[in-house]
Scaffold this active site. Structure first.
Site, PDB file in Angstrom:
ATOM      1  N   HIS A 199       0.837  -1.212   0.000  1.00  0.00           N
ATOM      2  CA  HIS A 199       0.000   0.000   0.000  1.00  0.00           C
ATOM      3  C   HIS A 199       0.867   1.255   0.000  1.00  0.00           C
ATOM      4  O   HIS A 199       0.784   2.104   0.892  1.00  0.00           O
ATOM      5  CB  HIS A 199      -0.951  -0.018   1.202  1.00  0.00           C
ATOM      6  CG  HIS A 199      -2.006  -1.069   1.105  1.00  0.00           C
ATOM      7  ND1 HIS A 199      -1.885  -2.305   1.710  1.00  0.00           N
ATOM      8  CD2 HIS A 199      -3.191  -1.095   0.443  1.00  0.00           C
ATOM      9  CE1 HIS A 199      -2.955  -3.040   1.436  1.00  0.00           C
ATOM     10  NE2 HIS A 199      -3.762  -2.333   0.675  1.00  0.00           N
ATOM     11  N   ASN A 200       1.678   1.378  -1.034  1.00  0.00           N
ATOM     12  CA  ASN A 200       2.622   2.481  -1.146  1.00  0.00           C
ATOM     13  C   ASN A 200       2.220   3.422  -2.291  1.00  0.00           C
ATOM     14  O   ASN A 200       1.146   3.281  -2.882  1.00  0.00           O
ATOM     15  CB  ASN A 200       4.035   1.923  -1.354  1.00  0.00           C
ATOM     16  CG  ASN A 200       4.073   0.896  -2.480  1.00  0.00           C
ATOM     17  OD1 ASN A 200       3.494   1.100  -3.559  1.00  0.00           O
ATOM     18  ND2 ASN A 200       4.743  -0.228  -2.252  1.00  0.00           N
ATOM     19  N   PHE A 201       3.094   4.342  -2.629  1.00  0.00           N
ATOM     20  CA  PHE A 201       2.780   5.341  -3.657  1.00  0.00           C
ATOM     21  C   PHE A 201       2.578   4.707  -5.028  1.00  0.00           C
ATOM     22  O   PHE A 201       1.747   5.155  -5.821  1.00  0.00           O
ATOM     23  CB  PHE A 201       3.895   6.382  -3.709  1.00  0.00           C
ATOM     24  CG  PHE A 201       3.681   7.455  -4.745  1.00  0.00           C
ATOM     25  CD1 PHE A 201       2.630   8.355  -4.625  1.00  0.00           C
ATOM     26  CD2 PHE A 201       4.522   7.558  -5.840  1.00  0.00           C
ATOM     27  CE1 PHE A 201       2.423   9.348  -5.579  1.00  0.00           C
ATOM     28  CE2 PHE A 201       4.327   8.542  -6.801  1.00  0.00           C
ATOM     29  CZ  PHE A 201       3.274   9.444  -6.673  1.00  0.00           C
ATOM     30  N   LYS A 202       3.322   3.644  -5.319  1.00  0.00           N
ATOM     31  CA  LYS A 202       3.154   2.974  -6.605  1.00  0.00           C
ATOM     32  C   LYS A 202       1.764   2.329  -6.716  1.00  0.00           C
ATOM     33  O   LYS A 202       1.158   2.317  -7.782  1.00  0.00           O
ATOM     34  CB  LYS A 202       4.241   1.915  -6.813  1.00  0.00           C
ATOM     35  CG  LYS A 202       5.343   2.355  -7.776  1.00  0.00           C
ATOM     36  CD  LYS A 202       6.261   1.200  -8.092  1.00  0.00           C
ATOM     37  CE  LYS A 202       7.210   1.483  -9.235  1.00  0.00           C
ATOM     38  NZ  LYS A 202       7.781   2.816  -9.319  1.00  0.00           N
TER      39      LYS A 202
ATOM     40  N   HIS B 269      -6.792   7.299  -1.918  1.00  0.00           N
ATOM     41  CA  HIS B 269      -7.580   6.246  -1.275  1.00  0.00           C
ATOM     42  C   HIS B 269      -6.850   5.440  -0.204  1.00  0.00           C
ATOM     43  O   HIS B 269      -7.480   4.814   0.647  1.00  0.00           O
ATOM     44  CB  HIS B 269      -8.143   5.284  -2.322  1.00  0.00           C
ATOM     45  CG  HIS B 269      -7.183   4.221  -2.749  1.00  0.00           C
ATOM     46  ND1 HIS B 269      -6.110   4.468  -3.586  1.00  0.00           N
ATOM     47  CD2 HIS B 269      -7.110   2.907  -2.424  1.00  0.00           C
ATOM     48  CE1 HIS B 269      -5.440   3.352  -3.770  1.00  0.00           C
ATOM     49  NE2 HIS B 269      -6.010   2.388  -3.074  1.00  0.00           N
ATOM     50  N   ASP B 270      -5.503   5.435  -0.193  1.00  0.00           N
ATOM     51  CA  ASP B 270      -4.764   4.675   0.834  1.00  0.00           C
ATOM     52  C   ASP B 270      -3.735   5.537   1.555  1.00  0.00           C
ATOM     53  O   ASP B 270      -2.716   5.017   2.041  1.00  0.00           O
ATOM     54  CB  ASP B 270      -4.067   3.463   0.203  1.00  0.00           C
ATOM     55  CG  ASP B 270      -4.938   2.211   0.212  1.00  0.00           C
ATOM     56  OD1 ASP B 270      -5.796   2.099   1.102  1.00  0.00           O
ATOM     57  OD2 ASP B 270      -4.779   1.366  -0.682  1.00  0.00           O
TER      58      ASP B 270
ATOM     59  N   ASP C   4      -9.229  -0.384  -7.375  1.00  0.00           N
ATOM     60  CA  ASP C   4      -8.418  -0.720  -6.199  1.00  0.00           C
ATOM     61  C   ASP C   4      -7.901  -2.156  -6.248  1.00  0.00           C
ATOM     62  O   ASP C   4      -6.798  -2.438  -5.770  1.00  0.00           O
ATOM     63  CB  ASP C   4      -9.257  -0.501  -4.940  1.00  0.00           C
ATOM     64  CG  ASP C   4      -8.433  -0.591  -3.664  1.00  0.00           C
ATOM     65  OD1 ASP C   4      -7.212  -0.401  -3.727  1.00  0.00           O
ATOM     66  OD2 ASP C   4      -9.023  -0.854  -2.605  1.00  0.00           O
TER      67      ASP C   4
ATOM     68  N   GLN D  27      -5.033 -16.548  -4.376  1.00  0.00           N
ATOM     69  CA  GLN D  27      -5.661 -15.869  -5.508  1.00  0.00           C
ATOM     70  C   GLN D  27      -6.886 -16.574  -6.076  1.00  0.00           C
ATOM     71  O   GLN D  27      -7.809 -15.911  -6.536  1.00  0.00           O
ATOM     72  CB  GLN D  27      -4.634 -15.676  -6.635  1.00  0.00           C
ATOM     73  CG  GLN D  27      -3.619 -14.584  -6.349  1.00  0.00           C
ATOM     74  CD  GLN D  27      -4.272 -13.247  -6.053  1.00  0.00           C
ATOM     75  OE1 GLN D  27      -4.544 -12.919  -4.911  1.00  0.00           O
ATOM     76  NE2 GLN D  27      -4.539 -12.484  -7.072  1.00  0.00           N
TER      77      GLN D  27
END
Length: 527
Positions: free
Chosen positions: A239-242, A279-280, A389, A440
């Site tokens: 949950h980072n900038f990328k 959003h995060d 998302d 998954q």
């Protein structure tokens, strides 16, 4: 068979690439990787003679030796030999060698003293800190942008390491038409781009959707807003900038693919894009279940109701409260109220505990969906941010699979912490029970596909763009899961044969091996 011939230079030497016009995109990328002699996680950029970035793909325009492209390695995996050489040249010593010497010294002291002195631990911490600064901050220094590393045990994802950019801001800011079109597709490869370049691409989205003119948005305010957003994403595995960029880019692509510009007004589009960007914000790497079970400050503040999503939204409006980063400062009051309400709704919709509630509401209105109905549009906006998302599996496998590795790394970090603190362990995050394919198959089958297919019922063009790739991803992980199951079944049999050959009393060994096999099968069934 028709061939394309591409002339380019790499490290100053001339090279030539030949490939069929219908060559798969991955084969073209591998061809250029081979020419640059780099590994699978190193990042390449190709520049045309004007210095513009062009996409490495089968659509490359053939050229001549007099109009060579330029291939550069702009980011290397932290463990790669290339990065080690660059660091050694830049610093005058090799960081890996320094670490090895430190390890040898530690062993020597341990043998002589019986325990490791505190000074050795301090030296190791300094080496780790130095490596983090090199890998996470230095590459933005040319822009005067620095990101504070968050305190705590988090380590960057293995796919989040960079080397220094060697481009001027003017060169980075010039985005070619080819890249602008590529940016509108779900196949966009985020791993090719540095954080500073990503901020420029986000500006392109706001510009190309005409937000600058429609809302009197000043470029310097948008840049400041995006930089403040960048600062408030933590350096954690997933949950980072990328991730913020990927979600925003998918939202941007959905707006273009479904022609939403002709169906919804600019206020709604601005709300959706900005919601994706924010959003995060300030995600901790630990989900809501952890926040609630650990009774964190966020859980207490928001009374256990979507603690993270409420926090993300609050941080977004902290940034927007500052005049220098308030991209909405020239809006009419009614417009601002509408956008604020919409952003809060969209960000809160990303709480997966509300998934069925929102999807069922969308299913109910779908047969009579009306773009002039505000309630219908509100639900669609929530569906669009939810799809964006969790859209990684709609991307090409070479883009999507590294993101799954990052997500599992973050999941495992949480379950480790839950075990350490004596909290309930989140089952789908437990490294002792979860494998890549098992994480998954169920998620794609019961969450992704039902959501994506409902959106495609409203926009049939999305069937080929996002639904078909997700079906292929399900097939891929289903096959991987079957292969792991076969391996689990075969392993005890092989061990039985090996032990029978080694033991002078084969019958007794066979009995013990069968017992071990039964125990392993029981363990697997329990998992």
């Amino acid at each position: 068979m028709a061939l394309k011939i591409i002339y380019f230079t790499v490290n100053g030497r001339p090279e030539k690439a030949e490939f069929p016009v219908d060559c798969p995109a991955q084969d073209v990328k591998d061809l250029f990787r081979s020419a640059a002699e780099v590994g699978p996680h190193d990042i390449l950029k190709l520049y045309n003679p004007k210095g513009n970035i062009i996409n490495i793909s089968p659509r490359l325009e053939p050229n001549t030796p007099s109009s060579c492209y330029k291939l550069e390695v702009v980011a290397a995996d932290c463990n790669s030999e290339l990065l080690g050489v660059e660091l050694a040249v830049a610093l005058g010593f090799d960081l890996s060698t320094m670490e090895k010497r430190l390890q040898g010294l530690e062993k020597k002291i341990l043998n002589q003293a019986g325990e490791t002195p505190a000074v050795v631990y301090e030296m190791k911490e300094q080496v780790d800190s130095f490596r983090e600064k090199l890998e996470s901050v230095e590459h933005l220094s040319w822009l005067g942008l620095f990101k504070e590393l968050s305190e705590g045990p988090h380590k960057p994802s293995p796919f989040y390491h960079k080397t220094t950019l060697r481009k001027t801001p003017q060169e980075v800011e010039h985005v070619s038409e080819e890249v602008r079109q590529y940016l509108k597709t779900p196949t966009f490869d985020n791993w090719q781009w540095e954080d500073a370049e990503i901020m420029v691409l986000l500006q392109v989205m706001y510009t190309d959707l005409d937000f600058m003119a429609a809302f009197n948005m000043e470029p310097e305010v948008l840049q400041h807003f995006l930089f403040e957003v960048y600062r408030r994403y933590n350096n954690i595995p997933f949950h980072n900038f990328k991730h913020c960029f990927c979600v925003t880019q998918m939202m941007y692509g959905l707006i273009w693919m479904t022609d939403l510009k002709s169906k919804m007004d600019s206020v709604d589009l601005l709300t959706m894009l900005t919601s994706a960007v924010c959003h995060d914000l300030d995600h901790t790497g630990y989900n809501n279940a952890y926040q609630i079970n650990a009774r964190t400050e966020l859980a207490l503040r928001y009374n256990d109701i979507s603690p993270l999503e409420n926090h993300h939204s609050a941080v977004a409006f902290e940034i927007l409260e500052k005049k220098e980063s308030n991209i909405f400062r020239n809006l009419a009051l009614e417009q601002y109220k509408r956008i604020r309400e919409g952003i809060i709704k969209c960000i809160l919709a990303t709480d997966m505990t509300r998934h069925n509630e929102i999807l069922n509401k969308f299913k109910t209105i779908l047969p009579v969906f009306d773009f002039s109905n505000k309630d219908h549009k509100d639900v669609l906006m929530m569906i669009l941010i939810k799809v964006s998302d969790i859209s990684n599996e709609a991307r090409p496998m070479e883009v999507a699979e590294p993101w799954l590795d990052c997500l599992l790394q973050e999941f495992y970090n949480q379950s480790d912490m839950e075990k350490l603190e004596g909290l309930p362990v989140t089952p789908f995050m437990d490294r002792d029970k979860v494998t890549k394919p098992s994480s998954q198959t169920g998620f794609i089958r019961f969450v992704l596909l039902p959501l994506f297919m409902e959106l495609a019922n409203l926009f049939p063009c999305l069937e080929q763009h996002i639904v078909d790739p997700v079906r292929k991803a399900l097939d891929y992980y289903t096959e991987m899961e079957k292969a792991l199951e076969r391996e689990t079944q075969i392993r005890p049999q092989n061990e039985k044969v090996t032990k029978s050959k080694e033991s002078p009393t084969g019958s007794q060994t066979g009995s013990n091996t069968q017992a071990a096999s039964d125990q392993e099968s029981s363990k697997t069934a329990t998992q």
